[in-house]
Write an enzyme that holds these catalytic residues in place. Structure first.
Site, PDB file in Angstrom:
ATOM      1  N   ALA A 127       0.829  -1.203   0.000  1.00 19.05           N
ATOM      2  CA  ALA A 127       0.000   0.000   0.000  1.00 19.05           C
ATOM      3  C   ALA A 127       0.867   1.257   0.000  1.00 19.05           C
ATOM      4  O   ALA A 127       1.983   1.267   0.532  1.00 19.05           O
ATOM      5  CB  ALA A 127      -0.905   0.002   1.225  1.00 19.05           C
ATOM      6  N   GLU A 186       0.582  -9.894  -1.343  1.00 13.54           N
ATOM      7  CA  GLU A 186      -0.809 -10.341  -1.445  1.00 13.54           C
ATOM      8  C   GLU A 186      -1.276 -10.394  -2.888  1.00 13.54           C
ATOM      9  O   GLU A 186      -2.060 -11.276  -3.262  1.00 13.54           O
ATOM     10  CB  GLU A 186      -1.705  -9.437  -0.602  1.00 13.54           C
ATOM     11  CG  GLU A 186      -1.517  -9.685   0.895  1.00 13.54           C
ATOM     12  CD  GLU A 186      -2.260  -8.685   1.761  1.00 13.54           C
ATOM     13  OE1 GLU A 186      -3.021  -9.120   2.637  1.00 13.54           O
ATOM     14  OE2 GLU A 186      -2.069  -7.455   1.565  1.00 13.54           O
ATOM     15  N   GLU A 235       2.613  -6.159   7.898  1.00 13.49           N
ATOM     16  CA  GLU A 235       1.608  -5.171   8.286  1.00 13.49           C
ATOM     17  C   GLU A 235       1.507  -4.934   9.792  1.00 13.49           C
ATOM     18  O   GLU A 235       1.275  -3.798  10.227  1.00 13.49           O
ATOM     19  CB  GLU A 235       0.226  -5.578   7.742  1.00 13.49           C
ATOM     20  CG  GLU A 235       0.032  -5.328   6.259  1.00 13.49           C
ATOM     21  CD  GLU A 235       0.475  -6.478   5.377  1.00 13.49           C
ATOM     22  OE1 GLU A 235       0.122  -6.492   4.196  1.00 13.49           O
ATOM     23  OE2 GLU A 235       1.202  -7.377   5.877  1.00 13.49           O
TER      24      GLU A 235
END
Length: 264
Positions: A70, A118, A138
């Site tokens: 991200a 992912e 994460e």
């Protein structure tokens, strides 16, 4: 070879019946921003509807990274309301790859971390070169894997191994990643894209109807008890048993020639 761009950061290249889905935000090591997530969703929707695409290879335009996850710089500017609004957009990118109906292969080199790993886990197979470093870090920044990692990783390596990797947030280099089953094929540095495209080409030589049905059976049957899984398989078999591809496949075998798949 033809090309089609989806927004600024996603590119689809056609190699015959193989579609190469390129993560193309090199200035940010392919960090997944909101805009990039939307583009990835759009590209996957187009590919899912394309009956000419028999296999998809997910690649990166960055020399030293597949995808670093991200876009945390963007996330740092978000209010809580922004984060809530962005969540379905981000989730759509990962499920877009996961739900592609044809076989998918990730070509990984360099960093594939967090959401980047992912995306690779959302593919059916992962080819990695020796520079690959994978992981789901994460929890080290106060969140959890939210692009499918808590569900996809244990399906690959088992619950305890997935727990160790997710709870420790550690990065895993290529040799250990192959030994643990985090990647499926390990190749020499710089060969991941070439090998993944070659594998995609071999896969794409088979019946497109059969490929999609086989993937559906594998995905839907996973985790079911044996009897229920065999029912899923039977339904998938019935969907291909009377297809033009089956008729052509049997005829080509008996006539000792290469099949010309009608794709229906």
């Amino acid at each position: 070879m033809s090309e089609e761009r989806f927004g600024e950061f996603v590119l689809v290249r056609r190699h015959g019946h193989v579609a190469e889905l390129v993560l193309d935000r090199p200035k940010a090591m392919n960090a997944v921003s909101t805009e990039m997530a939307r583009s990835l969703s759009a590209a996957c929707a187009a590919l899912a509807a394309d009956r000419d695409a028999r296999a998809v290879v997910l690649t990166s335009s960055h020399e030293r990274a597949f995808c670093v996850g991200a876009d945390l710089k963007e996330r740092n500017s978000f209010s809580d309301a922004d984060l809530v609004r962005q969540r379905p957009v981000a989730r759509g990118a990962y499920t877009g790859v996961l739900e592609l109906p044809m076989p998918t292969i990730a070509a990984v080199h360099g960093f594939a971390l967090g959401g980047g790993f992912e995306l690779a886990l959302s593919c059916d197979l992962i080819v990695a070169d020796r520079t690959a470093v994978v992981g789901l870090p994460e929890v080290s920044v106060g969140v959890i894997p939210g692009g499918g990692g808590t569900q996809l990783l244990p399906r690959r390596v088992g619950a305890a191994r997935a727990a160790e990797l997710i709870f420790s947030a550690r990065r895993v280099e290529s040799e250990e990643a192959r030994a643990l089953g985090l990647v499926d094929v390990l190749v020499e540095e710089g060969q991941d894209r070439e090998e993944a495209l070659a594998l995609g080409t071999r896969i794409a030589g088979n019946s497109p109807v059969g490929l999609r049905a086989a993937k559906r059976a594998l995905r839907l049957g996973h985790g079911l008890d044996l009897r229920a899984g065999l029912d899923v398989e039977d339904a998938a078999w019935r969907s291909v048993a009377f297809s033009g591809d089956r008729a052509e496949g049997v005829a080509a075998f008996n006539e000792k020639r290469k099949p010309e798949w009608p794709g229906e």
